[in-house]
Design a protein around this motif. Structure first.
Motif, PDB file in Angstrom:
ATOM      1  N   ARG A 262       0.817  -1.217   0.000  1.00 21.39           N
ATOM      2  CA  ARG A 262       0.000   0.000   0.000  1.00 21.39           C
ATOM      3  C   ARG A 262       0.846   1.259   0.000  1.00 21.39           C
ATOM      4  NH1 ARG A 262      -3.605  -1.298   4.877  1.00 21.39           N
ATOM      5  NH2 ARG A 262      -4.248  -3.335   4.170  1.00 21.39           N
ATOM      6  N   GLY A 263       1.961   1.247   0.720  1.00 28.72           N
ATOM      7  CA  GLY A 263       2.812   2.422   0.815  1.00 28.72           C
ATOM      8  C   GLY A 263       3.846   2.524  -0.291  1.00 28.72           C
ATOM      9  N   TYR A 264       3.902   1.536  -1.186  1.00 31.21           N
ATOM     10  CA  TYR A 264       4.911   1.540  -2.239  1.00 31.21           C
ATOM     11  C   TYR A 264       4.544   2.539  -3.320  1.00 31.21           C
ATOM     12  CZ  TYR A 264       7.754   0.128  -6.172  1.00 31.21           C
ATOM     13  OH  TYR A 264       8.613   0.125  -7.226  1.00 31.21           O
ATOM     14  N   LYS A 265       5.531   3.300  -3.733  1.00 30.79           N
ATOM     15  CA  LYS A 265       5.365   4.213  -4.867  1.00 30.79           C
ATOM     16  C   LYS A 265       6.435   3.854  -5.883  1.00 30.79           C
ATOM     17  CE  LYS A 265       3.684   7.891  -1.942  1.00 30.79           C
ATOM     18  NZ  LYS A 265       3.982   9.167  -1.333  1.00 30.79           N
ATOM     19  N   ARG A 266       6.016   3.696  -7.130  1.00 30.73           N
ATOM     20  CA  ARG A 266       6.986   3.302  -8.152  1.00 30.73           C
ATOM     21  C   ARG A 266       7.919   4.468  -8.460  1.00 30.73           C
ATOM     22  NH1 ARG A 266       6.341   3.310 -13.864  1.00 30.73           N
ATOM     23  NH2 ARG A 266       5.249   5.172 -14.487  1.00 30.73           N
ATOM     24  N   PRO A 267       9.102   4.178  -8.982  1.00 33.88           N
ATOM     25  CA  PRO A 267      10.025   5.254  -9.342  1.00 33.88           C
ATOM     26  C   PRO A 267       9.406   6.193 -10.375  1.00 33.88           C
ATOM     27  CG  PRO A 267      11.151   3.153  -9.343  1.00 33.88           C
ATOM     28  CD  PRO A 267       9.698   2.863  -9.166  1.00 33.88           C
ATOM     29  N   ASP A 268       9.719   7.460 -10.265  1.00 29.55           N
ATOM     30  CA  ASP A 268       9.200   8.470 -11.190  1.00 29.55           C
ATOM     31  C   ASP A 268      10.139   8.538 -12.396  1.00 29.55           C
ATOM     32  OD1 ASP A 268       7.928  10.524 -12.418  1.00 29.55           O
ATOM     33  OD2 ASP A 268       8.046  11.919 -10.732  1.00 29.55           O
ATOM     34  N   PHE A 269       9.898   7.648 -13.362  1.00 24.60           N
ATOM     35  CA  PHE A 269      10.774   7.563 -14.524  1.00 24.60           C
ATOM     36  C   PHE A 269      10.717   8.836 -15.365  1.00 24.60           C
ATOM     37  CE2 PHE A 269      10.059   3.058 -13.524  1.00 24.60           C
ATOM     38  CZ  PHE A 269      11.381   2.665 -13.384  1.00 24.60           C
ATOM     39  N   ASN A 270       9.569   9.481 -15.416  1.00 23.35           N
ATOM     40  CA  ASN A 270       9.448  10.719 -16.174  1.00 23.35           C
ATOM     41  C   ASN A 270      10.403  11.782 -15.617  1.00 23.35           C
ATOM     42  OD1 ASN A 270       8.549  12.664 -17.957  1.00 23.35           O
ATOM     43  ND2 ASN A 270       6.829  13.238 -16.677  1.00 23.35           N
ATOM     44  N   ARG A 271      10.413  11.943 -14.311  1.00 21.71           N
ATOM     45  CA  ARG A 271      11.304  12.922 -13.692  1.00 21.71           C
ATOM     46  C   ARG A 271      12.767  12.565 -13.930  1.00 21.71           C
ATOM     47  NH1 ARG A 271      11.254  14.899  -7.398  1.00 21.71           N
ATOM     48  NH2 ARG A 271      13.089  16.201  -7.535  1.00 21.71           N
ATOM     49  N   MET A 272      13.094  11.278 -13.855  1.00 22.84           N
ATOM     50  CA  MET A 272      14.480  10.862 -14.075  1.00 22.84           C
ATOM     51  C   MET A 272      14.898  11.106 -15.522  1.00 22.84           C
ATOM     52  SD  MET A 272      15.049   7.580 -11.592  1.00 22.84           S
ATOM     53  CE  MET A 272      13.735   6.554 -12.197  1.00 22.84           C
ATOM     54  N   ILE A 273      13.985  10.896 -16.471  1.00 21.37           N
ATOM     55  CA  ILE A 273      14.296  11.172 -17.871  1.00 21.37           C
ATOM     56  C   ILE A 273      14.499  12.668 -18.076  1.00 21.37           C
ATOM     57  CG2 ILE A 273      13.325  11.136 -20.213  1.00 21.37           C
ATOM     58  CD1 ILE A 273      12.102   8.405 -19.472  1.00 21.37           C
ATOM     59  N   LEU A 274      13.676  13.492 -17.415  1.00 28.49           N
ATOM     60  CA  LEU A 274      13.875  14.943 -17.495  1.00 28.49           C
ATOM     61  C   LEU A 274      15.227  15.356 -16.919  1.00 28.49           C
ATOM     62  CD1 LEU A 274      10.365  16.336 -16.509  1.00 28.49           C
ATOM     63  CD2 LEU A 274      11.483  16.502 -18.730  1.00 28.49           C
ATOM     64  N   ASP A 275      15.597  14.752 -15.804  1.00 25.02           N
ATOM     65  CA  ASP A 275      16.906  15.051 -15.209  1.00 25.02           C
ATOM     66  C   ASP A 275      18.035  14.726 -16.177  1.00 25.02           C
ATOM     67  OD1 ASP A 275      15.681  15.858 -12.893  1.00 25.02           O
ATOM     68  OD2 ASP A 275      16.063  13.993 -11.806  1.00 25.02           O
ATOM     69  N   LEU A 276      17.954  13.563 -16.791  1.00 21.89           N
ATOM     70  CA  LEU A 276      19.009  13.175 -17.734  1.00 21.89           C
ATOM     71  C   LEU A 276      18.997  14.059 -18.978  1.00 21.89           C
ATOM     72  CD1 LEU A 276      19.010   9.279 -17.529  1.00 21.89           C
ATOM     73  CD2 LEU A 276      20.664  10.878 -16.565  1.00 21.89           C
ATOM     74  N   SER A 277      17.813  14.469 -19.425  1.00 17.38           N
ATOM     75  CA  SER A 277      17.770  15.335 -20.616  1.00 17.38           C
ATOM     76  C   SER A 277      18.381  16.704 -20.317  1.00 17.38           C
ATOM     77  CB  SER A 277      16.337  15.482 -21.130  1.00 17.38           C
ATOM     78  OG  SER A 277      15.547  16.198 -20.217  1.00 17.38           O
ATOM     79  N   ARG A 278      18.248  17.180 -19.083  1.00 17.24           N
ATOM     80  CA  ARG A 278      18.891  18.445 -18.711  1.00 17.24           C
ATOM     81  C   ARG A 278      20.404  18.295 -18.566  1.00 17.24           C
ATOM     82  NH1 ARG A 278      13.882  19.796 -15.044  1.00 17.24           N
ATOM     83  NH2 ARG A 278      12.707  20.976 -16.580  1.00 17.24           N
ATOM     84  N   LEU A 279      20.861  17.064 -18.474  1.00 13.19           N
ATOM     85  CA  LEU A 279      22.297  16.778 -18.471  1.00 13.19           C
ATOM     86  C   LEU A 279      22.776  16.375 -19.859  1.00 13.19           C
ATOM     87  CD1 LEU A 279      22.529  14.806 -15.104  1.00 13.19           C
ATOM     88  CD2 LEU A 279      23.314  17.133 -15.556  1.00 13.19           C
ATOM     89  N   LYS A 280      21.995  16.739 -20.885  1.00 12.73           N
ATOM     90  CA  LYS A 280      22.325  16.523 -22.300  1.00 12.73           C
ATOM     91  C   LYS A 280      22.247  15.063 -22.739  1.00 12.73           C
ATOM     92  CE  LYS A 280      23.282  20.886 -22.629  1.00 12.73           C
ATOM     93  NZ  LYS A 280      22.133  21.723 -22.554  1.00 12.73           N
ATOM     94  N   TRP A 281      21.382  14.277 -22.105  1.00 16.97           N
ATOM     95  CA  TRP A 281      21.137  12.915 -22.549  1.00 16.97           C
ATOM     96  C   TRP A 281      19.864  12.914 -23.384  1.00 16.97           C
ATOM     97  CZ3 TRP A 281      23.369   8.037 -21.340  1.00 16.97           C
ATOM     98  CH2 TRP A 281      24.507   8.099 -20.553  1.00 16.97           C
ATOM     99  N   THR A 282      19.924  12.364 -24.582  1.00 19.32           N
ATOM    100  CA  THR A 282      18.738  12.235 -25.431  1.00 19.32           C
ATOM    101  C   THR A 282      18.123  10.851 -25.230  1.00 19.32           C
ATOM    102  OG1 THR A 282      20.010  11.344 -27.271  1.00 19.32           O
ATOM    103  CG2 THR A 282      19.742  13.759 -27.172  1.00 19.32           C
ATOM    104  N   HIS A 283      16.911  10.675 -25.708  1.00 19.38           N
ATOM    105  CA  HIS A 283      16.266   9.361 -25.620  1.00 19.38           C
ATOM    106  C   HIS A 283      17.068   8.321 -26.401  1.00 19.38           C
ATOM    107  CE1 HIS A 283      12.000  10.952 -24.502  1.00 19.38           C
ATOM    108  NE2 HIS A 283      12.944  11.463 -23.746  1.00 19.38           N
ATOM    109  N   GLU A 284      17.634   8.746 -27.512  1.00 19.65           N
ATOM    110  CA  GLU A 284      18.445   7.826 -28.319  1.00 19.65           C
ATOM    111  C   GLU A 284      19.687   7.377 -27.568  1.00 19.65           C
ATOM    112  OE1 GLU A 284      17.403  10.826 -29.474  1.00 19.65           O
ATOM    113  OE2 GLU A 284      15.869  10.176 -30.887  1.00 19.65           O
ATOM    114  N   LYS A 285      20.331   8.302 -26.889  1.00 21.91           N
ATOM    115  CA  LYS A 285      21.544   7.980 -26.144  1.00 21.91           C
ATOM    116  C   LYS A 285      21.225   7.060 -24.963  1.00 21.91           C
ATOM    117  CE  LYS A 285      25.538  10.292 -24.049  1.00 21.91           C
ATOM    118  NZ  LYS A 285      26.109  11.593 -23.681  1.00 21.91           N
ATOM    119  N   ILE A 286      20.104   7.325 -24.278  1.00 21.72           N
ATOM    120  CA  ILE A 286      19.696   6.461 -23.170  1.00 21.72           C
ATOM    121  C   ILE A 286      19.402   5.052 -23.681  1.00 21.72           C
ATOM    122  CG2 ILE A 286      17.902   6.058 -21.444  1.00 21.72           C
ATOM    123  CD1 ILE A 286      17.640   9.138 -21.216  1.00 21.72           C
TER     124      ILE A 286
END
Length: 123
Positions: A38-62
């Motif tokens: 009940r208390g489990y929350k899945r990782p926020d992959f959207n936020r992590m992808i945004l973080d990586l994109s601000r560090l110049k990572w593209t979806h292709e590179k990931i």
């Protein structure tokens, strides 16, 4: 004595009692698991992808670094899709290595804590 008069072997009752005890222990474990879930929350992959994109990572590179088919898979994660376990764990490890943050962001926690890398100090 009454049990033997009815033709029931006493070992049957002992087995039934032991089986009921095992069943109760299993039910207790299941209940504990459900309470934890009940208390489990899945990782926020959207936020992590945004973080990586601000560090110049593209979806292709990931997608190239991770063992996934192509960039559309990463785009699907950004839109709310669920990666399978192996890809999700590999992505979390990549995110931790690039950002230096050890605590994985969870869904629904975007204002509960702050880190500076990738978020431009907005939160």
């Amino acid at each position: 004595m009454f049990i033997n008069d009815c033709g029931i072997d006493s070992t049957v009752l002992k087995k039934a009692k032991a089986e009921r005890f095992i069943n109760l222990r299993q039910q207790k474990k299941v209940k504990e698991f459900l309470v934890k879930r009940r208390g489990y929350k899945r990782p926020d992959f959207n936020r992590m992808i945004l973080d990586l994109s601000r560090l110049k990572w593209t979806h292709e590179k990931i997608a190239f670094v991770l063992p996934v088919a192509n960039a559309s898979t990463v785009s699907e994660w950004a839109r709310g899709g669920n990666p399978n376990f192996e890809h999700g764990e590999a992505f979390i490890e990549l995110w931790k290595a690039e950002t230096g943050v050890e605590r994985v962001p969870r869904e629904g926690e975007w204002q509960t804590y702050k880190y500076e890398i990738g978020q431009l100090e907005l939160l």
